[in-house]
Design a protein around this motif. Structure first.
Motif, PDB file in Angstrom:
ATOM      1  N   LEU A  52     137.323  46.122 -14.721  1.00 12.30           N
ATOM      2  CA  LEU A  52     136.698  46.419 -15.897  1.00 12.30           C
ATOM      3  C   LEU A  52     136.203  45.122 -16.798  1.00 12.30           C
ATOM      4  O   LEU A  52     137.175  44.476 -17.297  1.00 12.30           O
ATOM      5  N   PRO A  53     135.085  44.962 -16.687  1.00  9.71           N
ATOM      6  CA  PRO A  53     134.504  43.485 -17.458  1.00  9.71           C
ATOM      7  C   PRO A  53     134.711  43.651 -18.887  1.00  9.71           C
ATOM      8  O   PRO A  53     134.954  44.803 -19.665  1.00  9.71           O
ATOM      9  N   HIS A  54     134.852  42.613 -19.494  1.00 10.13           N
ATOM     10  CA  HIS A  54     134.822  42.515 -21.120  1.00 10.13           C
ATOM     11  C   HIS A  54     133.745  43.194 -21.679  1.00 10.13           C
ATOM     12  O   HIS A  54     132.533  42.882 -21.186  1.00 10.13           O
ATOM     13  N   ARG A  55     134.047  44.047 -22.493  1.00 11.97           N
ATOM     14  CA  ARG A  55     132.816  44.688 -23.393  1.00 11.97           C
ATOM     15  C   ARG A  55     132.266  45.834 -22.739  1.00 11.97           C
ATOM     16  O   ARG A  55     131.133  46.269 -23.153  1.00 11.97           O
ATOM     17  N   SER A  56     132.923  46.262 -21.575  1.00 12.14           N
ATOM     18  CA  SER A  56     132.277  47.248 -20.514  1.00 12.14           C
ATOM     19  C   SER A  56     132.848  48.582 -21.092  1.00 12.14           C
ATOM     20  O   SER A  56     133.781  48.762 -21.919  1.00 12.14           O
ATOM     21  N   LEU A 110     130.256  52.678 -14.650  1.00 11.86           N
ATOM     22  CA  LEU A 110     130.636  51.658 -15.019  1.00 11.86           C
ATOM     23  C   LEU A 110     129.438  51.101 -15.794  1.00 11.86           C
ATOM     24  O   LEU A 110     128.326  51.097 -15.470  1.00 11.86           O
ATOM     25  N   TRP A 111     129.447  50.967 -17.412  1.00  7.85           N
ATOM     26  CA  TRP A 111     128.452  50.282 -18.023  1.00  7.85           C
ATOM     27  C   TRP A 111     128.823  49.185 -18.563  1.00  7.85           C
ATOM     28  O   TRP A 111     129.700  49.030 -19.466  1.00  7.85           O
ATOM     29  N   GLU A 112     128.430  47.938 -17.726  1.00  8.97           N
ATOM     30  CA  GLU A 112     128.663  46.659 -18.375  1.00  8.97           C
ATOM     31  C   GLU A 112     127.947  46.383 -19.707  1.00  8.97           C
ATOM     32  O   GLU A 112     126.815  46.696 -20.109  1.00  8.97           O
ATOM     33  N   ASN A 113     128.643  45.544 -20.391  1.00  8.72           N
ATOM     34  CA  ASN A 113     127.808  44.877 -21.781  1.00  8.72           C
ATOM     35  C   ASN A 113     127.797  46.262 -22.430  1.00  8.72           C
ATOM     36  O   ASN A 113     126.672  46.155 -23.254  1.00  8.72           O
ATOM     37  N   SER A 146     138.758  41.158 -19.744  1.00  5.22           N
ATOM     38  CA  SER A 146     138.410  41.751 -18.614  1.00  5.22           C
ATOM     39  C   SER A 146     140.006  42.194 -18.132  1.00  5.22           C
ATOM     40  O   SER A 146     141.145  41.601 -18.305  1.00  5.22           O
TER      41      SER A 146
END
Length: 274
Positions: free
Chosen positions: A208-212, A69-72, A182
């Motif tokens: 899954l965060p927003h923009r991840s 998982l790669w946030e932002n 998300s």
């Protein structure tokens, strides 16, 4: 969907057992009923420890391999530009209340045939995103040959059923960028785990965060089914999923020549949706 992202709620593309709110409200189809007899154990994925943690504490945590998982991954400005560009193209109706844009070759998975004609490559805005992906060690050498944009909206009851992606044409890593809101990716193992009871289903919720960006590989790619449930789409959600070629289409494989042709087209980044 017409350019601009407006939603028409008079028709859908659901087939078989699939359902959306259009089916249920306009066509009179009833919602599918879950099998209440099956025991399901619910876990939550912790990206820091890479463990699946039991939500109610009744079972021990266990390692959950195969997720990165790669946030932002993208900025707010990039997201705005991506969505604006997508909404200038036509969104085609898909099943279970989704809409889609395909940038990839036409494929008949049952007959195992790939058609190159009509395929013009990935969209131009994806070029810098792919270069950014390749800087991550777990995505070293990642060369996508297909991009699928999917549009989810709660007004349509959008979802995607538990499934495993094809592994004849598509390779080891599935890469998805999550935009606009998300959501939760539900990983499921129908046959269960020995320590929990082989007949008891296991679900692992991956936030899954927003923009991840999320990558599925290994067991999460080939053993665990993945889904987006209707109740986990609270606002409009758009995602872009990128797929690479399997070994059969890479150098040394039986269809390496076709694979090279597909990659040349894909990575020209001159594509329009099919």
């Amino acid at each position: 969907m017409a350019p601009g992202g407006t939603d028409g709620l008079t028709s859908c593309a659901c087939k078989g057992i699939r359902r959306c709110l259009v089916c249920e409200k306009v066509k009179g189809k009833g919602p599918l009923e879950a099998n209440g007899l099956k025991i399901v154990h619910h876990f939550l994925y912790d990206p820091e420890t890479k463990l699946a943690v039991c939500k109610d504490g009744t079972a021990a945590s266990f390692p959950f391999p195969g997720i990165f998982l790669w946030e932002n991954f993208i900025s707010e400005e990039e997201e705005k530009n991506l969505i604006s560009t997508m909404d200038q193209d036509v969104w085609n109706e898909s099943q279970s209340g989704r809409r889609k844009q395909d940038f990839g070759p036409k494929v008949n998975f049952k007959k195992r045939k790939v058609r190159v004609s009509g395929f013009s490559g990935l969209p131009s805005l994806s070029q810098k995103l792919v270069l950014r992906m390749q800087q991550e060690p777990s995505l070293a050498g990642f060369q996508p040959v297909e991009q699928c944009n999917l549009d989810y909206h709660p007004q349509r009851g959008s979802a995607i059923d538990p499934h495993l992606d094809d592994s004849w044409l598509w390779g080891e890593r599935l890469v998805t960028i999550n935009m606009l809101s998300s959501t939760t990716l539900t990983m499921s193992l129908e046959q269960g785990l020995p320590e929990l009871g082989p007949a008891e289903e296991v679900h692992v919720a991956v936030h899954l965060p927003h923009r991840s960006l999320v990558v599925l590989y290994g067991e999460a790619r080939h053993r665990w089914k993945h889904a987006i449930r209707r109740e986990d789409v609270q606002e409009r959600r758009v995602c872009s999923t990128y797929r690479e070629l399997s070994a059969e289409f890479l150098p040394g494989g039986q269809q390496a020549q076709l694979g090279a042709q597909l990659l040349d087209i894909a990575l020209s980044f001159q594509g329009t949706p099919l």
